[in-house]
Design an enzyme around this catalytic site. Structure first.
Site, PDB file in Angstrom:
ATOM      1  N   ILE A 233       0.830  -1.206   0.000  1.00 28.43           N
ATOM      2  CA  ILE A 233       0.000   0.000   0.000  1.00 28.43           C
ATOM      3  C   ILE A 233       0.861   1.251   0.000  1.00 28.43           C
ATOM      4  CG2 ILE A 233      -1.687   1.258   1.421  1.00 28.43           C
ATOM      5  CD1 ILE A 233      -2.616  -1.666   2.306  1.00 28.43           C
ATOM      6  N   ASP A 234       1.956   1.228   0.737  1.00 24.78           N
ATOM      7  CA  ASP A 234       2.834   2.392   0.842  1.00 24.78           C
ATOM      8  C   ASP A 234       3.464   2.725  -0.506  1.00 24.78           C
ATOM      9  OD1 ASP A 234       3.745   4.412   2.446  1.00 24.78           O
ATOM     10  OD2 ASP A 234       5.327   3.247   3.408  1.00 24.78           O
ATOM     11  N   ASP A 235       4.032   1.711  -1.169  1.00 25.36           N
ATOM     12  CA  ASP A 235       4.619   1.949  -2.489  1.00 25.36           C
ATOM     13  C   ASP A 235       3.575   2.454  -3.470  1.00 25.36           C
ATOM     14  OD1 ASP A 235       7.564   1.000  -3.296  1.00 25.36           O
ATOM     15  OD2 ASP A 235       6.924  -0.119  -1.549  1.00 25.36           O
TER      16      ASP A 235
ATOM     17  N   HIS B 176       0.714   8.580   4.060  1.00 25.16           N
ATOM     18  CA  HIS B 176       1.030   8.600   2.630  1.00 25.16           C
ATOM     19  C   HIS B 176      -0.218   8.361   1.778  1.00 25.16           C
ATOM     20  CE1 HIS B 176       5.427   7.401   3.758  1.00 25.16           C
ATOM     21  NE2 HIS B 176       5.212   8.709   3.875  1.00 25.16           N
TER      22      HIS B 176
ATOM     23  N   GLU C 277       2.881   6.158  -2.939  1.00 29.98           N
ATOM     24  CA  GLU C 277       3.990   7.012  -3.345  1.00 29.98           C
ATOM     25  C   GLU C 277       4.219   6.974  -4.861  1.00 29.98           C
ATOM     26  OE1 GLU C 277       5.831   9.198  -1.478  1.00 29.98           O
ATOM     27  OE2 GLU C 277       4.364   8.769   0.089  1.00 29.98           O
TER      28      GLU C 277
END
Length: 669
Positions: free
Chosen positions: A404-406, A480, A409
């Site tokens: 999810i973070d990648d 993020h 971003e």
């Protein structure tokens, strides 16, 4: 008082008074105004980063962890009978170079010695030919004995030793392969574990069932406090406690092993093997990370897969790609590789530093990221079967486990690029946004890989005595995602608002946010404040003011910010440590978002970055500012020292992204 050498905490952690980096040779930064100096530093940093872009469009810095990666690589090769002299010599050179003065090995730069790491490093050096009587080895073994010997080390270390008869399998927690049959509604099924733990535990159930022992090339009596009784018995915890209950469950599992139906056990191991093979990536690895790959190779080998089998051959070749060969001949093993993460952060940094949106380097990077989008289901779909794919992973090849973070971003990075195929960009971004929204947990926040992966039971298992084994939502990932949703025009979407409400509720009393995937409260705060202001919270909001005040209160005397990994364990280390480029940048990004652009704190932080920039345009950063598992597993992302300072300097010079610049094509709801 400072923290003691064993990691315990004194009255207060010290503030650093000097940077750990060499000053730039460009003396004009000392006479120019802060904006001019920042602009000049950003231009140098931009050139440095562009020069290091791969021809295919990606960036990747080294991912440095600790010597257990190198030690376990040698032990794997010894177990499989493929250890060679050149690899052994190079690994030994690296491991020796990381030893501390007291004979131990740490898990992060400047940190205290750690018992299990030291045991594994010592054994690896014995494989490399170092003798127990050598001064550095005698110092290490004495250090181990003083802290309880092998018996006090973690379970994973003792599993590696059991493979060679240096530890008894009976004295390890039981991990039955029948676990693979647990339905997803039953506690302790494999999907109750975080993806990194799940990928490790499934092959280890086979290893635990097989209990292999290879001939030990030497004894390890010097690592026991009493070689005649290497595994002294321990009293069980109270039955009224969770620990006591799970300790007795483990004893029951040992009894079950003796009566487990052979056909059922054999079938369970074969099912586990199919599960493993189905998740092998195209590059031969598993999940893009080294530990599951190592244990998967061992497990399949125990089931009869020879080393020339295509699955095994590809797996071993993938492990070779984790090796970083240094100029001095040393060989360092990366636990993972981070090209997608590094690339999206590099694009954000370059764009925020003023590089035109249609610059060839940005377009090439966007094109590479578009090709990396995942279009098939993975393990996440077990809990979200109706959700269409569309995320991005951290690594080159990891289609089973996008994160999810990648994804958040990458979307933020793509929005900064003017790609010639706008329709293709919009389609990819839309899929990524929808996937992230679908991965929201029930409490309104986001975790890294899974939805509602919050069972309290996996961490209770005696087997799980190292690191996090579940994947609950975190403030940094949620920040993020909220920032990405705000940029996509979804600020008023109920799902975004729930994420904001969760973030506001998670703020620490001191004004900071906990950093799950970066060190630590500075990272958490640096992730959340830009998200809240992007989502429309005024800079006068009490939560934003408290966070800005906290950052100001922990600024170091040299103008930078730093936080030691001991802040995960000791209260008085929160926000304290030697100044680093990446952590200073996180603090600046937060303060700039909070409207503090003209404050003394921001001016001093910018001066720290411009004054410590190296002549080639980057920064030196030996400190570990990335987090795998809080306290237990720490990471030095070698590109962090560059992309985050460039982002902060760019925002200082040009303003906040998407605030006062023309909207790029396609931006909106």
């Amino acid at each position: 008082m400072t923290a003691t050498t064993d990691g315990s905490s004194g009255a207060a952690a010290p503030r650093a008074t000097a940077a750990s980096t060499a000053r730039s040779t460009d003396t004009t930064t000392e006479t120019a105004g802060p904006r001019e100096a920042a602009d000049r530093a950003a231009r140098r940093a931009t050139e440095y980063l562009l020069d290091r872009q791969d021809a295919q469009g990606w960036w990747k810095g080294d991912l440095e962890t600790n010597v257990t990666m190198d030690a376990e690589d040698l032990l794997l090769r010894q177990f499989l009978g493929i250890r060679d002299e050149a690899t052994t010599r190079a690994a030994g050179l690296f491991i020796r170079g990381e030893q501390r003065e007291d004979g131990s090995w740490a898990t992060f730069f400047g940190g205290p010695g750690e018992l299990s790491t030291t045991v594994e490093a010592y054994v690896a050096l014995r494989l490399a030919g170092d003798a127990p009587g050598d001064p550095h080895m005698a110092k290490a073994s004495a250090w181990v004995r003083e802290r309880g010997g092998i018996a006090a080390s973690r379970v994973f270390t003792r599993i590696w030793l059991a493979l060679f008869g240096w530890w008894k399998w009976d004295d390890l927690p039981e991990l039955p392969p029948e676990l693979i049959y647990f339905p997803k509604w039953l506690p302790l099924n494999i999907y109750d574990f975080g993806c990194w733990a799940r990928q490790t535990i499934v092959p280890l159930t086979i290893v635990s069932a097989k209990r292999p022992v290879r001939p030990a090339p030497f004894p390890l009596d010097e690592l026991h406090t009493d070689p005649r009784n290497p595994s002294p018995s321990k009293p069980l915890s109270s039955l009224a406690s969770w620990d006591g209950a799970f300790e007795r469950l483990d004893k029951a599992m040992h009894l079950y092993r003796k009566v487990a139906p052979r056909r059922l056990r054999r079938a369970a191991m074969n099912t586990a093997a199919r599960w493993i093979i189905e998740r092998q990536e195209n590059d031969g690895c598993w999940g893009g990370i080294q530990p599951p790959a190592v244990y998967s190779v061992i497990a399949l080998h125990l089931l009869g897969y020879d080393l020339q089998h295509p699955v095994m051959k590809a797996g071993l070749e993938s492990l070779d790609r984790f090796a970083v060969w240094r100029e001095d001949g040393a060989r360092m093993i990366e636990a993972c590789q981070s090209p997608v993460w590094d690339t999206c952060l590099a694009v954000i940094a370059l764009a925020d530093a003023g590089l035109p949106a249609d610059h060839p380097g940005l377009v090439k990077a966007a094109e590479w990221m578009l090709r990396e989008q995942i279009d098939r289901p993975g393990d996440w779909s077990v809990r979200k079967p109706q959700l269409a794919s569309g995320g991005w992973a951290f690594e080159f090849h990891n289609d089973n486990y996008p994160d999810i973070d990648d994804t958040a971003e990458v979307v933020l990075a793509l929005r900064r690029v003017r790609h010639p195929d706008i329709a293709r960009m919009e389609k990819a971004i839309g899929r990524g946004v929808r996937w992230n929204l679908g991965m929201q947990s029930k409490n309104g926040a986001w975790a890294a890989f899974d939805v509602d992966n919050t069972s309290p039971f996996p961490n209770r298992l005696p087997f799980c005595d190292f690191g996090e084994v579940i994947d609950p939502p975190s403030a940094d990932v949620t920040g993020h995602v909220v920032e990405m949703l705000a940029v996509e025009g979804l600020t008023h979407d109920p799902r975004t608002r729930r994420g904001i409400d969760w973030l506001l509720a998670e703020q620490e009393p001191n004004g900071a946010w906990f950093g799950r995937w970066g060190v630590n409260y500075i990272y958490g705060t640096g992730s959340v404040l830009p998200a809240l202001t992007a989502a429309g919270l005024p800079t006068s909001h009490p939560a934003i003011r408290r966070a800005a005040d906290w950052l100001a209160s922990v600024q170091n005397d040299d103008g930078g910010w730093g936080e030691d990994l001991r802040s995960y364990r000791y209260e008085d280390w929160k926000g304290h440590g030697a100044s680093t480029a990446s952590q200073t940048a996180w603090a600046l990004m937060a303060l700039l978002a909070a409207g503090e652009r003209d404050s003394k704190e921001v001016e001093r932080g910018v001066a720290f970055l411009t004054g410590t920039q190296l002549a080639d345009g980057t920064w030196d950063e030996p400190y570990f500012t990335g987090t795998g598992f809080p306290w237990d597993f720490s990471i030095n992302y070698h590109l962090y020292r560059h992309v985050f300072p460039l982002t902060a300097l760019g925002r200082y010079v040009h303003g906040e992204p998407f605030s006062d610049r023309p909207a790029l094509p396609g931006k909106g709801g």
